[in-house]
Design a protein around this motif. Structure first.
Motif, PDB file in Angstrom:
ATOM      1  N   ALA A 187       0.837  -1.213   0.000  1.00 13.68           N
ATOM      2  CA  ALA A 187       0.000   0.000   0.000  1.00 13.68           C
ATOM      3  C   ALA A 187       0.869   1.259   0.000  1.00 13.68           C
ATOM      4  N   LEU A 188       1.993   1.196   0.728  1.00 20.35           N
ATOM      5  CA  LEU A 188       2.916   2.337   0.783  1.00 20.35           C
ATOM      6  C   LEU A 188       3.524   2.608  -0.603  1.00 20.35           C
ATOM      7  N   LEU A 189       3.948   1.545  -1.277  1.00 21.04           N
ATOM      8  CA  LEU A 189       4.511   1.700  -2.630  1.00 21.04           C
ATOM      9  C   LEU A 189       3.456   2.238  -3.596  1.00 21.04           C
ATOM     10  N   PHE A 190       2.218   1.781  -3.428  1.00 15.88           N
ATOM     11  CA  PHE A 190       1.139   2.248  -4.301  1.00 15.88           C
ATOM     12  C   PHE A 190       0.889   3.744  -4.096  1.00 15.88           C
ATOM     13  N   ASP A 191       0.855   4.175  -2.839  1.00 22.57           N
ATOM     14  CA  ASP A 191       0.659   5.600  -2.545  1.00 22.57           C
ATOM     15  C   ASP A 191       1.789   6.446  -3.118  1.00 22.57           C
ATOM     16  N   LEU A 192       3.015   5.963  -2.968  1.00 23.68           N
ATOM     17  CA  LEU A 192       4.175   6.686  -3.496  1.00 23.68           C
ATOM     18  C   LEU A 192       4.078   6.785  -5.022  1.00 23.68           C
ATOM     19  N   ASP A 193       3.744   5.664  -5.665  1.00 23.48           N
ATOM     20  CA  ASP A 193       3.595   5.639  -7.123  1.00 23.48           C
ATOM     21  C   ASP A 193       2.530   6.636  -7.589  1.00 23.48           C
ATOM     22  N   GLN A 194       1.370   6.633  -6.918  1.00 21.93           N
ATOM     23  CA  GLN A 194       0.280   7.526  -7.330  1.00 21.93           C
ATOM     24  C   GLN A 194       0.663   8.994  -7.108  1.00 21.93           C
ATOM     25  N   GLY A 195       1.403   9.267  -6.026  1.00 23.65           N
ATOM     26  CA  GLY A 195       1.868  10.631  -5.761  1.00 23.65           C
ATOM     27  C   GLY A 195       2.846  11.117  -6.823  1.00 23.65           C
ATOM     28  N   ILE A 196       3.769  10.230  -7.214  1.00 22.71           N
ATOM     29  CA  ILE A 196       4.741  10.588  -8.255  1.00 22.71           C
ATOM     30  C   ILE A 196       4.005  10.884  -9.573  1.00 22.71           C
ATOM     31  N   GLN A 197       2.999  10.061  -9.884  1.00 22.18           N
ATOM     32  CA  GLN A 197       2.226  10.277 -11.127  1.00 22.18           C
ATOM     33  C   GLN A 197       1.548  11.652 -11.111  1.00 22.18           C
ATOM     34  N   ARG A 198       1.006  12.028  -9.944  1.00 19.34           N
ATOM     35  CA  ARG A 198       0.286  13.302  -9.847  1.00 19.34           C
ATOM     36  C   ARG A 198       1.234  14.479 -10.011  1.00 19.34           C
ATOM     37  N   VAL A 199       2.392  14.423  -9.344  1.00 18.07           N
ATOM     38  CA  VAL A 199       3.356  15.515  -9.489  1.00 18.07           C
ATOM     39  C   VAL A 199       3.875  15.545 -10.933  1.00 18.07           C
ATOM     40  N   GLY A 200       4.162  14.363 -11.473  1.00 16.13           N
ATOM     41  CA  GLY A 200       4.700  14.269 -12.842  1.00 16.13           C
ATOM     42  C   GLY A 200       3.738  14.826 -13.882  1.00 16.13           C
ATOM     43  N   ALA A 201       2.420  14.691 -13.620  1.00 15.69           N
ATOM     44  CA  ALA A 201       1.426  15.163 -14.587  1.00 15.69           C
ATOM     45  C   ALA A 201       1.392  16.688 -14.643  1.00 15.69           C
ATOM     46  N   THR A 202       1.619  17.346 -13.502  1.00 16.79           N
ATOM     47  CA  THR A 202       1.514  18.812 -13.476  1.00 16.79           C
ATOM     48  C   THR A 202       2.877  19.494 -13.574  1.00 16.79           C
ATOM     49  N   GLN A 203       3.930  18.811 -13.103  1.00 24.69           N
ATOM     50  CA  GLN A 203       5.279  19.408 -13.125  1.00 24.69           C
ATOM     51  C   GLN A 203       6.287  18.387 -13.671  1.00 24.69           C
ATOM     52  N   PRO A 204       6.170  18.044 -14.951  1.00 20.25           N
ATOM     53  CA  PRO A 204       7.009  16.964 -15.493  1.00 20.25           C
ATOM     54  C   PRO A 204       8.515  17.250 -15.396  1.00 20.25           C
ATOM     55  N   ASP A 205       8.909  18.527 -15.323  1.00 17.74           N
ATOM     56  CA  ASP A 205      10.344  18.848 -15.286  1.00 17.74           C
ATOM     57  C   ASP A 205      10.882  19.034 -13.870  1.00 17.74           C
ATOM     58  N   ASN A 206      10.029  18.848 -12.889  1.00 23.40           N
ATOM     59  CA  ASN A 206      10.476  18.991 -11.502  1.00 23.40           C
ATOM     60  C   ASN A 206      11.471  17.864 -11.169  1.00 23.40           C
ATOM     61  N   PRO A 207      12.715  18.197 -10.751  1.00 28.28           N
ATOM     62  CA  PRO A 207      13.707  17.141 -10.476  1.00 28.28           C
ATOM     63  C   PRO A 207      13.288  16.206  -9.340  1.00 28.28           C
ATOM     64  N   ALA A 208      12.331  16.654  -8.515  1.00 30.48           N
ATOM     65  CA  ALA A 208      11.853  15.788  -7.430  1.00 30.48           C
ATOM     66  C   ALA A 208      11.193  14.521  -7.982  1.00 30.48           C
ATOM     67  N   VAL A 209      10.635  14.601  -9.222  1.00 27.60           N
ATOM     68  CA  VAL A 209       9.996  13.421  -9.815  1.00 27.60           C
ATOM     69  C   VAL A 209      11.020  12.311  -9.993  1.00 27.60           C
ATOM     70  N   VAL A 210      12.210  12.673 -10.485  1.00 26.56           N
ATOM     71  CA  VAL A 210      13.272  11.674 -10.683  1.00 26.56           C
ATOM     72  C   VAL A 210      13.749  11.137  -9.335  1.00 26.56           C
ATOM     73  N   GLN A 211      13.891  12.053  -8.375  1.00 26.43           N
ATOM     74  CA  GLN A 211      14.372  11.662  -7.041  1.00 26.43           C
ATOM     75  C   GLN A 211      13.381  10.686  -6.376  1.00 26.43           C
ATOM     76  N   LEU A 212      12.084  11.030  -6.434  1.00 21.29           N
ATOM     77  CA  LEU A 212      11.070  10.183  -5.799  1.00 21.29           C
ATOM     78  C   LEU A 212      10.915   8.850  -6.545  1.00 21.29           C
ATOM     79  N   THR A 213      11.080   8.890  -7.884  1.00 21.43           N
ATOM     80  CA  THR A 213      11.039   7.639  -8.645  1.00 21.43           C
ATOM     81  C   THR A 213      12.190   6.737  -8.207  1.00 21.43           C
ATOM     82  N   GLY A 214      13.324   7.348  -7.918  1.00 20.68           N
ATOM     83  CA  GLY A 214      14.474   6.601  -7.388  1.00 20.68           C
ATOM     84  C   GLY A 214      14.148   5.959  -6.048  1.00 20.68           C
ATOM     85  N   VAL A 215      13.483   6.705  -5.180  1.00 20.83           N
ATOM     86  CA  VAL A 215      13.084   6.162  -3.873  1.00 20.83           C
ATOM     87  C   VAL A 215      12.148   4.971  -4.075  1.00 20.83           C
TER      88      VAL A 215
END
Ligand code: NI
Length: 226
Positions: A187-215
């Motif tokens: 469930a934790l991985l699912f929440d993290l995945d869904q959060g990354i998708q949401r940030v990625g959809a609105t801020q695709p160039d935000n470097p945090a997307v790559v960092q969180l995908t790494g996590v």
């Protein structure tokens, strides 16, 4: 985590599946029940070797392989071939827990059932009762989804199906061994995945997307069992 995966099958696939299943021969569901479940199970099933079961089962597995929400939530390692049940005329399935280990039919391979799935084929307006009641940490949850939707829930849950008092309830049910055995970690991985998708959809160039995908991947690497 109990999750509704909407529109797993398209209306055209649903129509094809319903026609194939309606023409199949149905047998007493007790034939595949374990000792405990035999006492409370009252429904009909299609034998696993029946061509209709195989054909519709493959249709479901193909659809799931292309469903990002299902993949993210289940993180499947093995999926058992889908089975099919039908409840009518007051039939029900009393409270039980699904067996923990199941043999893949026709093979010596066994899988651990981490997740249970029910895919609904009948329109909820076409039958009364037939609710899947899942005992969760916070109490019971009643599930009766539109045709083509699937509910994914922990196989550790006590659950039952209430009597079908009008019409017929037809579903597919099957089990998954997940790469992540623990429901809380999954469930934790699912929440993290869904959060990354949401940030990625609105801020695709935000470097945090790559960092969180790494996590995400580094947690998956630590926890996954293959
Ligand atoms: Ni069950």
């Amino acid at each position: 985590m109990i999750l509704d995966i909407p529109a797993v099958l398209t209306p055209a696939q649903l129509a094809e599946a319903r026609a194939l299943l309606a023409a199949a021969e149905w047998v007493d569901g007790k034939t595949t029940a374990g000792h405990q479940a035999t006492k409370v199970k009252d429904n009909l099933q299609i034998p696993a070797t029946h061509p209709a079961a195989r054909q519709v089962g493959e249709m479901i597995l193909r659809a799931l392989a292309q469903n990002p929400l299902f993949i993210a939530a289940a993180l499947p390692l093995h999926i058992l071939p889908p089975m099919f049940n039908r409840y009518t005329g007051g039939q029900q399935f009393g409270s039980h827990v699904d067996g923990s280990i199941r043999q893949v039919p026709g093979t010596g391979h066994r899988i651990r059932t981490d997740l249970s799935c029910t895919l609904f084929f009948a329109d909820p307006a076409d039958y009364d009762g037939g609710e899947l009641v899942i005992e969760d940490t916070y109490g019971a949850k009643n599930v009766k989804l539109p045709a083509g939707h699937l509910v994914l829930y922990p196989a550790t849950s006590l659950h039952h199906v209430t009597p079908v008092t009008r019409g017929a309830r037809m579903c597919s049910f099957f089990w998954i061994q997940s790469m992540i055995r623990d429901d809380g970690k999954r469930a934790l991985l699912f929440d993290l995945d869904q959060g990354i998708q949401r940030v990625g959809a609105t801020q695709p160039d935000n470097p945090a997307v790559v960092q969180l995908t790494g996590v995400y991947h580094n947690l998956l690497r630590q926890w996954a069992e293959m």
